[in-house]
Motif scaffolding. Structure first.
Motif, PDB file in Angstrom:
ATOM      1  N   LEU A  89       0.799  -1.232   0.000  1.00  0.00           N
ATOM      2  CA  LEU A  89       0.000   0.000   0.000  1.00  0.00           C
ATOM      3  C   LEU A  89       0.829   1.279   0.000  1.00  0.00           C
ATOM      4  CD1 LEU A  89      -2.935   0.903  -0.031  1.00  0.00           C
ATOM      5  CD2 LEU A  89      -2.894   0.934   2.461  1.00  0.00           C
ATOM      6  N   PRO A  90       1.876   1.425   0.825  1.00  0.00           N
ATOM      7  CA  PRO A  90       2.628   2.698   0.819  1.00  0.00           C
ATOM      8  C   PRO A  90       3.246   3.025  -0.534  1.00  0.00           C
ATOM      9  CG  PRO A  90       3.150   1.424   2.784  1.00  0.00           C
ATOM     10  CD  PRO A  90       2.351   0.525   1.901  1.00  0.00           C
ATOM     11  N   ILE A  91       3.874   2.046  -1.169  1.00  0.00           N
ATOM     12  CA  ILE A  91       4.507   2.313  -2.463  1.00  0.00           C
ATOM     13  C   ILE A  91       3.464   2.552  -3.542  1.00  0.00           C
ATOM     14  CG2 ILE A  91       4.696  -0.055  -3.363  1.00  0.00           C
ATOM     15  CD1 ILE A  91       7.523   2.517  -3.342  1.00  0.00           C
ATOM     16  N   LEU A  92       2.280   1.936  -3.409  1.00  0.00           N
ATOM     17  CA  LEU A  92       1.192   2.158  -4.355  1.00  0.00           C
ATOM     18  C   LEU A  92       0.644   3.570  -4.219  1.00  0.00           C
ATOM     19  CD1 LEU A  92      -0.632   0.851  -6.502  1.00  0.00           C
ATOM     20  CD2 LEU A  92      -2.166   0.142  -4.651  1.00  0.00           C
ATOM     21  N   VAL A  93       0.496   4.048  -2.980  1.00  0.00           N
ATOM     22  CA  VAL A  93       0.008   5.410  -2.746  1.00  0.00           C
ATOM     23  C   VAL A  93       1.001   6.431  -3.310  1.00  0.00           C
ATOM     24  CG1 VAL A  93      -0.505   7.114  -0.958  1.00  0.00           C
ATOM     25  CG2 VAL A  93      -1.384   4.784  -0.751  1.00  0.00           C
ATOM     26  N   VAL A  94       2.285   6.194  -3.070  1.00  0.00           N
ATOM     27  CA  VAL A  94       3.310   7.095  -3.607  1.00  0.00           C
ATOM     28  C   VAL A  94       3.236   7.140  -5.133  1.00  0.00           C
ATOM     29  CG1 VAL A  94       5.807   7.403  -3.900  1.00  0.00           C
ATOM     30  CG2 VAL A  94       4.868   6.846  -1.649  1.00  0.00           C
ATOM     31  N   TYR A  95       3.056   5.981  -5.755  1.00  0.00           N
ATOM     32  CA  TYR A  95       2.989   5.940  -7.216  1.00  0.00           C
ATOM     33  C   TYR A  95       1.759   6.680  -7.724  1.00  0.00           C
ATOM     34  CZ  TYR A  95       2.737   4.281 -11.984  1.00  0.00           C
ATOM     35  OH  TYR A  95       2.646   4.241 -13.348  1.00  0.00           O
ATOM     36  N   LEU A  96       0.605   6.504  -7.073  1.00  0.00           N
ATOM     37  CA  LEU A  96      -0.621   7.162  -7.527  1.00  0.00           C
ATOM     38  C   LEU A  96      -0.492   8.682  -7.471  1.00  0.00           C
ATOM     39  CD1 LEU A  96      -3.383   4.901  -5.925  1.00  0.00           C
ATOM     40  CD2 LEU A  96      -2.719   5.028  -8.331  1.00  0.00           C
ATOM     41  N   PHE A  97       0.162   9.198  -6.421  1.00  0.00           N
ATOM     42  CA  PHE A  97       0.313  10.644  -6.294  1.00  0.00           C
ATOM     43  C   PHE A  97       1.435  11.193  -7.177  1.00  0.00           C
ATOM     44  CE2 PHE A  97      -2.129  10.035  -2.368  1.00  0.00           C
ATOM     45  CZ  PHE A  97      -2.977  11.129  -2.420  1.00  0.00           C
TER      46      PHE A  97
END
Length: 275
Positions: free
Chosen positions: A252-260
């Motif tokens: 989840l953390p790396i996915l959130v960073v990628y989305l933003f």
């Protein structure tokens, strides 16, 4: 009747849809199973959960010491990526601007080291560094990531530094800049797209890596997120529900960073490829 272009477009759309479904389906399956108890996961892994409760996530958060593992992963990733980017950029710049025979041989040796698989050196690595007491520390892990990640970064930077006119640096030196100031004020900003590309590659590699941390880190308080998910594998059984939840928490953390940051990531990759 449909034209050839329309048929070709429809086939491309269908192919991309199948590819998207192939990529998304495992993650969706993981997400759905993270809400199920173990009995439902083993009996009906493809079905919907009976209820969307967060018991598995609470269990995983506590058992894997999520905040401690998250901070370890964050420190290791940020410091390692920063070191790789800075050291590789400086090394590539030195090799390009000082193209002597010794530097050429050193560059070729550095590039040649990329073909050596990590599995071939991991046992001697652990034995040597264990003997001198450099294991079981995230700082030792950062040191190793910097060593393993720098050759590829130097190789990528090397080609881009050659495209920077030397006259830019000469003009800065004439204006009173030192060589260090010239590098940080002239060269490094020009290399921003390349730095973004290298940063993306290394963040994904270091954040998700399991093998190297499993060899280096022993104490629970030093473990990273991927390593902490191993808590749910017992000797005779696997706690599937919390395991699925822990994997979601890890991704989840790396996915959130990628989305933003996807706009800047794609922009950096495109500019790097064009340049």
């Amino acid at each position: 009747m449909k034209t050839q272009a329309q048929v070709s477009g429809a086939l491309k759309t269908a192919g991309l849809s199948v590819l998207l479904a192939t990529i998304v389906f495992p993650f969706l399956l993981l997400l759905l199973n993270s809400f199920k108890p173990n009995r439902q996961i083993t009996s009906d892994p493809l079905g919907l959960p009976a209820s969307f409760n967060l018991d598995n996530y609470r269990n995983a958060f506590d058992k894997m010491s999520f905040m401690s593992a998250f901070s370890n992963s964050l420190i290791v990733t940020i410091v390692s990526v920063a070191l790789i980017g800075l050291l590789a950029a400086m090394t590539a710049h030195y090799f390009v601007r000082n193209a002597g025979k010794l530097n050429q041989y050193t560059f070729f040796l550095m590039v040649a080291s990329m073909i050596i698989p990590f599995q071939a050196i991991m046992i001697p690595l652990v034995k040597i560094y264990g003997t001198i007491g450099m294991l079981d520390s995230k700082w030792a892990l950062i040191y190793m990531y910097a060593g393993f990640g720098t050759p590829l970064a130097v190789f990528i930077y090397h080609g881009f530094v050659k495209s920077i006119p030397a006259e830019l640096e000469e003009a800065a030196l004439i204006d009173g800049c030192t060589r260090t100031q010239t590098f940080f004020r002239i060269v490094l900003p020009v290399l921003t797209p390349t730095t973004a590309t290298i940063g993306i590659l290394n963040v994904l590699w270091i954040w998700n890596d399991f093998l190297l941390p499993s060899l280096v880190l022993v104490q629970p308080e030093e473990r990273t997120l991927p390593l902490s998910t191993f808590y749910f594998f017992g000797t005779y059984a696997v706690d599937y529900g919390p395991l699925m939840a822990s994997l979601i928490l890890t991704v989840l953390p790396i996915l959130v960073v990628y989305l933003f940051a996807q706009k800047y990531i794609i922009q950096g990759v495109m500019q790097g490829s064009i340049k």
